[in-house]
Structures are given as C-alpha cells and as structure tokens.
Enzyme design. Structure first.
Site, mmCIF file in Angstrom:
data_model
loop_
_atom_site.group_PDB
_atom_site.id
_atom_site.type_symbol
_atom_site.label_atom_id
_atom_site.label_comp_id
_atom_site.label_asym_id
_atom_site.label_seq_id
_atom_site.Cartn_x
_atom_site.Cartn_y
_atom_site.Cartn_z
ATOM 1 N N ALA A 146 1.124 -1.128 -0.392
ATOM 2 C CA ALA A 146 -0.219 -0.151 -0.309
ATOM 3 C C ALA A 146 0.439 1.408 -0.065
ATOM 4 O O ALA A 146 1.674 1.586 0.821
ATOM 5 C CB ALA A 146 -0.922 0.091 1.037
ATOM 6 N N GLY A 189 4.097 4.053 3.212
ATOM 7 C CA GLY A 189 3.911 3.394 2.188
ATOM 8 C C GLY A 189 3.806 1.528 3.851
ATOM 9 O O GLY A 189 4.289 1.703 4.731
ATOM 10 N N LYS A 190 3.358 0.691 3.237
ATOM 11 C CA LYS A 190 2.834 -0.522 4.365
ATOM 12 C C LYS A 190 2.633 -1.170 2.990
ATOM 13 O O LYS A 190 1.635 -1.885 2.285
ATOM 14 C CB LYS A 190 2.239 -0.421 5.138
ATOM 15 C CG LYS A 190 2.769 -1.785 6.561
ATOM 16 C CD LYS A 190 3.538 -0.951 6.971
ATOM 17 C CE LYS A 190 3.201 -1.189 8.444
ATOM 18 N NZ LYS A 190 4.755 -0.507 9.031
ATOM 19 N N GLY A 191 3.667 -3.010 3.768
ATOM 20 C CA GLY A 191 3.367 -4.247 2.664
ATOM 21 C C GLY A 191 3.718 -5.953 3.311
ATOM 22 O O GLY A 191 3.573 -5.881 4.900
#
Ligand code: NAD
Length: 428
Positions: A72, A117-119
């Site tokens: 994301a 961001g993050k994932g």
C-alpha cells in the site's frame, strides 16, 4: 494488479480499532485543528495505490504454493513511500492501507522527506524453512520491482521480517536492475549498507520521548519510576536507556508476565526477546505480575511496548501511571484515549515516541545514496537532534492550542503534508 482503494468506513467505535479506522479518525480529528483545504483531507483518506501480487513458492517437497503479497502506498507528496514489509497470515489490503497512512503521519511529524507505505505477504513465516523464506522474498521483490526503488518506495523490516529478509530483497532487486542499489530498502545488515544503531533506534526514541515528557512535567528522571510492557527490541532498549539515564525501572514484562521490584530492576541483566525469547520471568525478582497488572502499576511512566490495543475502555480508568509513552504501535484504543484525556493522563503517541526506527532508516537511506557509512555516535547524535526538533514542534502545539500530545502530533504532521499538497497543487 492494482486494486481500487477501499471505500471510506462508517464511524466505527468498537474495539479493537482497525489500523484504517484509526488512521482516518485521527486525520479527521487533526483536520479540525488545522486550517486545511477540505479537498486535501479528502485526498488523504485514500491511498495512492495498493498493489496486490501473487507470490508463487516452490516448497521443499517440490509442490507449489501461491501466496498473496501487498504494497500500500498512501501518499508521496513529501518524498518516496516508506514503511515496513510484514510476513504474517493476517496481512491484507485494508490493514496495509491503514498502516501506510500511519507511516505518512509518522514521517511527517519527524519532518522526514518520505511518505507512507506498508506491505507484506499473507504467510506464516514460522511455517517456512530459511530457503523457502529466501525464495519467497526474492520472488516478492521481483513482483514489486516496478513499484519500489530508492526514489519511489523504500521498504523496511516489520513483523516476521528482519535484516536478512531485507538483504535478500535488496539483492534480488539489484540483480534485476543490473547494479547494486542498497537504498531500495532499509534495515539491512551494516555490511551491505545498513546503518549502525537502526535496531535499537525505536527503543532509543521511546526513551528520549519519556525523558522529555518527564522534564516537561517538571520531574526529575532520577526520581522517576517506569513500567515497561514488552521486553523486545523497543521495550528493552527503552528500559535499559532510561535506567542508564537514572530512572528506576520497577517492572518489565514479556508475553508470559512481568517481574516487579519496587527498588528497581537491573534491566541489562534481564534477557531481551532477542537474547533469549520469553525468559523475563526466569530472572530473579521479588515479585511477578500479570501483563494486565503491569499496565495498572502506580508508576510515573508507563511504556506499553509489546502489542496494540492493550489500553482499552475496560482498563483505562485503572491506569495509575502519570504519563503513558507509546513504544508499541497503537497500544491505546480510541475509547481509552478519551478516558485518559478526561483523566488528564498525558499520552505521548506512537508516531512520535517510536519514530526513531524510521528516522534511522532515513539516515540509512542517506548513507546508501551517498555511499558513506556513519559512526554509531553520529547516528545517535542525529537521532537525538531529530527527536528534540519533533518533540519541540509537537510541544508547541500542546502549549499553544491546548491539544493532547496525540492530536498535537497529528496537527504537526497534517500541517506539513497539507502545505506540501497545496504548494504542489492538484494535477491535472
Ligand atoms: P519484539 O518481537 O522484539 O518484542 C515484543 C515483546 O513483547 C516480547 O518481549 C514479547 O514477549 C512481548 N509480547 C508479545 N505479545 C505480548 C502480549 N500480548 N502481552 C505482553 N507482552 C507481549 O517486538 P518489537 O520490535 O519490540 O515491537 C514491539 C512493538 O513496537 C510492536 O507494536 C511494533 O509494531 C512496535 N514497533 C517496533 C519497531 C521496530 O523497529 N522494532 C518500530 C516501531 C514500532
């Protein structure tokens, strides 16, 4: 494949709060205190994009299993997206989106030139061999190759991933790009462009936040008692530094429970999660407590540094600490926050207190881009400076507007993001 952003949620009040609910609610709260264009707030409710990829893995027995990975990317108005990659069965698009929004606020409150961001991959890393984890990581890096990069999106370790995972990710990306590009991820081992001091940084920043809070409320660290829930990377480093600086750490815990000594523990002698997992109770101490009891101790400073949603509407009235400093991400629910505010218990928020991790990630990225390694002393000095600058910016909002520390931190973050958005404008 790029998924459409999840629709805005209705006003949720139930506990525990999802990361996305919390992130959107905080955005709205902050917007009420900032002179900001409503269009900017509307844009910030949604991620720029959420990548969803399939990650096929050949298992040791020769069979093939396909896992789902996400990244994301919330907002990059101030610089590349920045945030962790986690390997956990519960990873999904909505959670990554919410956590990517938190990263946007965290980077902005620290005034770092990054967005959020993050994932991660929906997988239980404990069920993988080392070789499988390496293959999964390399394939995931390849699937995300167009989305990431040192000037686009810079992942870091998170739950279930570590420095070795980042090394494999960096290697896979670099092999395909045809050159060594250490700045594509942070949290790497120092031998391949990682930064000294990165591992202990979130605990160090949590300790700095606690020290500054103690001073703000006209107390002396040498007369301050501290209880810490969670004795891992964040909790142990924070506890040990505060003890080194003169505080009395009376209780620390791990998932099994807490040890308590009203005269103060020798925290350097208590094994951390990394040194010996779940061994806190094996350390000799006058008393043991449950994890619920440690939160309710009558101490000057309480540092929840284990998991989220531990201070809730059910126990917020029982918190006897004078100051709460959030070492973990999201340890206080929205409802508990309101109760603590009503009771005048200051809560130093996670996006400020544990932001040392992303701040030293920024230092790592700078070192990678400049091909120059900093000493540990320089890293810690720069971290101290960044923390004090952020602390003072947030404190100014607390003093000027009478806000809680959390609202003040979000106001600082939102003001910076909104100004950048207004200055750049909306294209087309
Ligand atoms: P860690 O795995 O190193 O340590 C976690 C500690 O908490 C261990 O002592 C474990 O036994 C204990 N614990 C686990 N579940 C518990 C429970 N239900 N009750 C009480 N104790 C429990 O983890 P960490 O890296 O220190 O992270 C802790 C928190 O800080 C998490 O919320 C994480 O998201 C956040 N955080 C970590 C970093 C980082 O870079 N390490 C940065 C920012 C925020």
């Amino acid at each position: 494949m790029t998924t459409t952003p999840p629709a805005a949620e209705s006003e949720a009040t139930d506990e525990p709060d999802s990361a996305l609910t919390t992130a959107r609610r905080q955005l709205e709260r902050a917007a009420a205190h900032v002179d900001v264009d409503p269009g900017v707030v509307e844009r910030l409710k949604y991620p720029t994009r959420v990548e969803q990829v399939s990650v096929p893995l050949e298992r040791e027995d020769g069979s093939v299993e396909v896992f789902t990975g996400y990244r994301a990317q919330h907002d990059d108005v101030r610089g590349p997206y920045k945030g962790g990659l986690r390997y956990h069965p519960d990873v999904n698009a909505e959670e990554c989106t919410g956590l990517s929004m938190w990263m946007t606020w965290k980077c902005a409150v620290m005034d770092l030139p990054f967005g959020g961001g993050k994932g991660g991959v929906a997988v239980d890393p404990k069920g993988l061999t080392d070789d499988e984890t390496e293959r999964l990581t390399r394939r995931f890096a390849e699937e995300l190759r167009d989305a990431v990069g040192p000037t686009k999106d810079v992942p870091a370790p998170d739950m279930g991933t570590d420095a070795q995972t980042m090394a494999w990710f960096m290697d896979a990306y670099s092999m395909q790009q045809g050159e060594t590009i250490p700045g594509v991820v942070t949290g790497k081992p120092p031998v391949i462009g990682g930064s000294y001091g990165r591992e202990e940084a979130p605990g160090r920043s949590t300790a700095i936040a606690a020290r500054e809070a103690v001073s703000y409320y006209d107390r002396d660290l040498s007369e301050t008692t501290v209880a810490v829930q969670g004795f891992g990377s964040v909790g142990a480093n924070a506890a040990r530094l505060l003890e080194d600086w003169g505080a009395t750490v009376v209780a620390v815990s791990d998932v099994n429970g807490a040890i308590y000594d009203p005269d103060g523990l020798e925290t350097h002698a208590v094994p951390t999660h990394e040194e010996e997992p779940e061994a806190v109770l094996a350390h000799d101490a006058p008393e043991t407590l449950s994890n619920e009891e440690v939160l309710e101790l009558d101490v000057d400073v309480l540092i929840p540094a284990a998991v989220g949603n531990v201070i809730t509407a059910d126990n917020a009235d029982a918190i006897r600490a004078d100051i709460v400093v959030e070492g973990a991400n999201g340890p206080t629910t929205f409802a508990a926050d309101a109760i603590l505010e009503e009771r005048d218990v200051p809560v130093i928020p996670d996006i400020l207190a544990n932001a040392g991790g992303v701040t030293v990630s920024y230092f790592e990225w700078l070192q990678d881009i400049n091909r120059r390694q900093w000493s540990l002393e320089r890293v810690n000095e720069e971290l101290e400076d960044h923390m004090l600058d952020a602390w003072n910016d947030v404190r100014a909002e607390v003093d000027d507007q009478g806000l809680t520390w959390r609202d003040a931190a979000y106001v600082v973050a939102l003001s910076r993001i909104a100004e950048a958005k207004a200055t750049r404008g909306l294209w087309p």
